[in-house]
Scaffold this active site. Structure first.
Site, PDB file in Angstrom:
ATOM      1  N   GLY A 257     -11.366  -8.457  -2.372  1.00  0.00           N
ATOM      2  CA  GLY A 257     -11.177  -9.555  -1.440  1.00  0.00           C
ATOM      3  C   GLY A 257     -10.295 -10.706  -1.891  1.00  0.00           C
TER       4      GLY A 257
ATOM      5  CE  LYS B 169     -22.413 -17.286   4.444  1.00  0.00           C
ATOM      6  NZ  LYS B 169     -22.687 -16.671   5.724  1.00  0.00           N
TER       7      LYS B 169
ATOM      8  N   GLY C 123     -13.464  -3.655  -0.007  1.00  0.00           N
ATOM      9  CA  GLY C 123     -14.843  -3.187   0.156  1.00  0.00           C
ATOM     10  C   GLY C 123     -15.194  -2.088  -0.822  1.00  0.00           C
TER      11      GLY C 123
ATOM     12  NE  ARG D 292      -4.174  -1.779   1.864  1.00  0.00           N
ATOM     13  CZ  ARG D 292      -5.031  -2.230   2.768  1.00  0.00           C
ATOM     14  NH1 ARG D 292      -4.835  -1.992   4.042  1.00  0.00           N
ATOM     15  NH2 ARG D 292      -6.081  -2.917   2.383  1.00  0.00           N
TER      16      ARG D 292
HETATM   17  P1  AMP Z   1     -15.938 -14.149  -0.358  1.00  0.00           P
HETATM   18  O1  AMP Z   1     -15.305 -13.355   0.755  1.00  0.00           O
HETATM   19  O2  AMP Z   1     -17.413 -14.173  -0.340  1.00  0.00           O
HETATM   20  O3  AMP Z   1     -15.350 -13.807  -1.695  1.00  0.00           O
HETATM   21  O4  AMP Z   1     -15.567 -15.659  -0.055  1.00  0.00           O
HETATM   22  C1  AMP Z   1     -14.259 -16.146  -0.017  1.00  0.00           C
HETATM   23  C2  AMP Z   1     -14.243 -17.445   0.736  1.00  0.00           C
HETATM   24  O5  AMP Z   1     -15.114 -18.356   0.118  1.00  0.00           O
HETATM   25  C3  AMP Z   1     -12.884 -18.102   0.775  1.00  0.00           C
HETATM   26  O6  AMP Z   1     -12.394 -18.074   2.082  1.00  0.00           O
HETATM   27  C4  AMP Z   1     -13.150 -19.519   0.302  1.00  0.00           C
HETATM   28  O7  AMP Z   1     -12.527 -20.486   1.098  1.00  0.00           O
HETATM   29  C5  AMP Z   1     -14.659 -19.654   0.438  1.00  0.00           C
HETATM   30  N1  AMP Z   1     -15.188 -20.650  -0.478  1.00  0.00           N
HETATM   31  C6  AMP Z   1     -14.933 -20.772  -1.795  1.00  0.00           C
HETATM   32  N2  AMP Z   1     -15.559 -21.841  -2.301  1.00  0.00           N
HETATM   33  C7  AMP Z   1     -16.230 -22.430  -1.300  1.00  0.00           C
HETATM   34  C8  AMP Z   1     -17.056 -23.580  -1.206  1.00  0.00           C
HETATM   35  N3  AMP Z   1     -17.296 -24.341  -2.283  1.00  0.00           N
HETATM   36  N4  AMP Z   1     -17.593 -23.883  -0.013  1.00  0.00           N
HETATM   37  C9  AMP Z   1     -17.347 -23.113   1.066  1.00  0.00           C
HETATM   38  N5  AMP Z   1     -16.565 -22.007   1.042  1.00  0.00           N
HETATM   39  C10 AMP Z   1     -16.011 -21.668  -0.128  1.00  0.00           C
END
Ligand code: AMP
Length: 396
Positions: A354, A198, A377, A35
């Site tokens: 992220g 999610k 974010g 950064r």
């Molecule tokens: P996000 O912050 O929503 O982009 O989610 C990132 C996280 O999603 C990472 O820590 C991954 O380990 C998790 N992730 C990715 N694929 C899966 C999956 N199939 N089941 C559960 N967690 C997952």
């Protein structure tokens, strides 16, 4: 609007909001200076054009005023090394002492202010606090993309005190330009790759993207809510039951807008959320009971890679699987390689928000894509189509 390239900084003091919120180890040494490095071009531009620089930033999350572990004094040496100038330090960001230091600052010199968040007025967006900060400089530059989605005193409120002398730094300029290349002036075909845990956290982005993209690749945990919405059996995979209706609606919108939506054909399924477990490659619509999909499968990789390689504009947000565990990193790694390959073939690629940033770093591919966003974010909100206060304050 003023522009950093043609503004005359000669004899002026530029107050630059940077994002020096860097990680420190237990001995308070900087462990990752990405950064700080990212702000160097803007700082050097002001200095080489005859100006002086006053840097303001936050560090960590101090609760009640000053705390040694959140002091920007911890990073002065790093900043000095990277700028190539002996950086002075002010042990507060407002008050008589700082004003004196700012007034005596000469062209070519750099002053770093103490953590803005030692004052509650920063996060509250207090106008009086912003006014006191503004008194230190002649011109305001915002180069902190990571906090551009916050209406804090130093990121947004302060801009009103510089009606004719406010502008973006190079870092924010590049972030804005990159998003614009994906969302507004994109060369077709455009592909968005959206992964992560999610659906619920990505709905607004997905809906915003449906009007802009030709292909939408879905991966990660959210794929199983889509698979279930299509009637698939997904075993113990992560499913957000409350969002099955949303997933169905997204599938329908994609069809009516002629967007090709790619749900992974197959998955690497495991009988335990652990690296030390039994796995099998199975159809995403037919995952055995007791198993959960933790990565996209072999056929999905082939299909996604072909789609990515045929694209001219690529946006990637969110991993394809639990890439933190070696058994479930392959899908994310192959996608990262394909994005890098497409980029070397001439496509524009933006990796933002992220964990996909962590993924390209993990696979050493950050230099092989067009732009890796510095704002988690902030990038998410920008891709959702929201107005970011830090950007609006300069534009308006
Ligand atoms: P996000 O912050 O929503 O982009 O989610 C990132 C996280 O999603 C990472 O820590 C991954 O380990 C998790 N992730 C990715 N694929 C899966 C999956 N199939 N089941 C559960 N967690 C997952």
């Amino acid at each position: 609007m003023q522009n950093i390239n043609n503004y005359n900084f000669s004899g002026k003091k530029a107050l630059i909001r940077v994002d020096f919120n860097v990680p420190l180890d237990n001995d308070l040494n900087v462990t990752d200076n990405t950064r700080i490095n990212a702000a160097i071009p803007t700082i050097k531009k002001v200095l080489s054009s005859g100006g002086a620089v006053i840097l303001m930033s936050h560090l960590g999350r101090p609760k009640n005023g000053p705390e040694a572990k959140f002091s920007l004094a911890n990073i002065v040496d790093q900043v000095s090394n990277l700028v190539g100038v002996n950086v002075k330090f002010a042990n507060d960001c407002i008050g008589n002492n700082v004003q004196g230091l700012a007034q005596s600052l000469q062209s070519g010199e750099v002053l770093l202010l103490e953590n803005l968040r030692f004052h509650r007025g920063e996060k509250k967006g207090d106008e009086e606090f912003a006014k006191q900060l503004s008194a230190l400089g002649d011109v305001y530059i915002n180069d902190a993309f990571g906090t551009a989605h916050r209406a804090h005193a130093s990121t947004a409120i302060i801009a009103q005190f510089f009606p004719n002398d406010k502008m973006f730094g190079y870092l924010i300029e590049k972030e804005i330009e990159s998003v614009s290349k994906v969302m507004n002036n994109s060369e077709k075909p455009v592909t968005a790759i959206i992964g992560g845990a999610k659906v619920s956290s990505k709905i607004i982005i997905i809906e915003n993207l449906l009007d802009k993209v030709d292909h939408l690749i879905i991966g990660g945990g959210m794929a199983y809510t889509f698979a279930k919405a299509q009637g698939g059996k997904v075993g113990n995979s992560l499913v957000e039951e409350d969002f099955i209706g949303t997933a169905t609606s997204i599938l329908e919108q994609a069809a009516s807008k002629n967007v090709q939506l790619l749900i992974p054909i197959d998955s690497i399924a495991a009988d335990n959320f652990s690296n030390d477990t039994n796995t099998q490659n199975c159809s995403t619509n037919n995952i055995p009971e007791g198993y959960m999909g933790l990565d996209i499968g072999e056929k999905a990789v082939v299909e996604n890679v072909a789609c990515i390689l045929s694209s001219k504009t690529i946006l990637w947000n969110g991993p394809m699987g639990v890439f933190e565990m070696s058994k479930f990193q392959k899908g994310t790694e192959e996608i990262a390689k394909a994005v890098a390959q497409a980029t070397s073939n001439g496509a524009f690629s933006l990796v933002g928000g992220g964990d996909s940033v962590a993924a390209v770093n993990k696979f050493n591919l950050a230099n092989d894509v067009s732009h890796v966003s510095t704002g988690g974010g902030a990038m998410l909100e920008y891709l959702e189509g929201k107005e970011l206060p830090g950007i609006a304050a300069i534009l308006n």
